[in-house]
Design a protein around this motif. Sequence first.
Motif, short mmCIF file in Angstrom:
data_model
loop_
_atom_site.label_atom_id
_atom_site.label_comp_id
_atom_site.label_asym_id
_atom_site.label_seq_id
_atom_site.Cartn_x
_atom_site.Cartn_y
_atom_site.Cartn_z
N LYS A 28 4.13 15.81 -23.48
CA LYS A 28 3.15 15.42 -22.46
C LYS A 28 3.51 15.97 -21.08
O LYS A 28 2.84 15.64 -20.10
N ASP A 88 4.58 13.40 -9.64
CA ASP A 88 3.97 13.92 -10.85
C ASP A 88 4.31 13.01 -12.03
O ASP A 88 4.97 11.99 -11.87
N ALA A 89 3.86 13.39 -13.22
CA ALA A 89 4.12 12.57 -14.41
C ALA A 89 5.62 12.32 -14.57
O ALA A 89 6.41 13.26 -14.63
N SER A 119 -2.52 7.84 -17.88
CA SER A 119 -3.29 8.46 -16.80
C SER A 119 -2.86 9.92 -16.65
O SER A 119 -1.97 10.40 -17.36
N LYS A 120 -3.48 10.62 -15.72
CA LYS A 120 -3.21 12.05 -15.54
C LYS A 120 -1.76 12.29 -15.12
O LYS A 120 -1.12 13.25 -15.58
N LYS A 121 -1.23 11.44 -14.26
CA LYS A 121 0.16 11.55 -13.81
C LYS A 121 0.84 10.20 -14.03
O LYS A 121 1.09 9.45 -13.09
N LYS A 152 -2.28 5.20 -24.07
CA LYS A 152 -3.32 5.87 -23.29
C LYS A 152 -2.81 5.99 -21.86
O LYS A 152 -2.65 4.98 -21.16
N ASP A 163 2.09 2.77 -16.24
CA ASP A 163 1.24 3.12 -17.39
C ASP A 163 1.72 2.54 -18.71
O ASP A 163 0.90 2.15 -19.54
#
Length: 269
Positions: free
Chosen positions: A187, A209-210, A113-115, A111, A143
Motif C-alpha cells: 500500500k 503521507d501514508a 483513506s488516501k494517506k 478500508k 484509520d
Amino acid sequence: MKHISSSQNPYIKSLVQLQDKAKNRKNSQSFLIEGQREIMLALKGNFKLKTLLYCEELISLQTINEIGARESDTEFIKIDKEVYQKLAYRDTTEGVLAVAESKSNRLEDLKLSKKPLILVAEAPEKPGNIGALLRTADAANIDAVIIVNPKTDIYNPNVIRSSVGCIFTIPVATATTSEAIAYLNSKNIAIYAAILQEAAPYYLQDYNDATAIVVGTEATGLTDEWRIASAQNIIIPMEGVIDSMNVSVAASILLFEAKRQRFLKNSFF
C-alpha cells in the motif's frame, strides 16, 4: 420471550465458557459484550448481535427494545439477577449483555483513506495494554490498528472492558509480522518503527503521507524484521532514570505528533 432463571442452565454455562476461553470464542465465531455503551458502540461498528440478555431488575424492557431496535433477528432472553451476576464481569452493572458475531479482522478487509495513519502493535500480551492502545487509536481517530502476533485474542472480555468499547470504533486487523510488513509495503505506507537501533527522535520525521507507527512491548521491544523494514526507526528521547515507558503512552505520543503535523499542514496549505 425466553426466560432463564438458573445459572446452571446449559446455555448460561456455554456463555461462561465463551467469556473464559479464547478457543470457544474462536470455534463459535462469537463473543460476549457487557454494558449498554459497549453494545451500542458494537452496533455502530456494524457488529451483528445474536442475542440480548437482560435483567429486568437492573434495566427496563423499553431500554432493551431501544438497544435491539436495529437488529430484527436478535433473540431476547430475560435472565434473573443471579444469572446476570454469573455472567457479568463488572461490579457496577447495567443489566444487559449481548452475544455478538466476531469479524474476520483480515488485513484485506481494512478500508483506508488516501494517506492513512495506522498503529501497529507487535505481540501485545496484556489485555489492558491492548485496550489502552485501542482507546488511543480512537482518540486520535486513525484509520486502523493492526495487532501483530497477538498473545491475547482481541475479543477477550478484558480487552473489550479496558478499551471501553473502542474495539468496535476503530477498524482492527490481526496478522503475522511478515504479513503486516508485506501489506504495508503493498500500500506504499511508510513504516516508522519505535526501536532503539539506528533511530532518530520521533519529532524530526514527517508523517503527512501514508504512515504506520509500529510499537512493541516494553519488555522485548520490536523484532529485527521491523528494524529492517522501517523507513526510519524512531525514539522518544528519555530524560529521566528509566529507559522505557508503557506501550500505550508511547503510542499516544507518536500518534498525536503525526496528528499535529497533519493538522498544521491542512491549516496552512
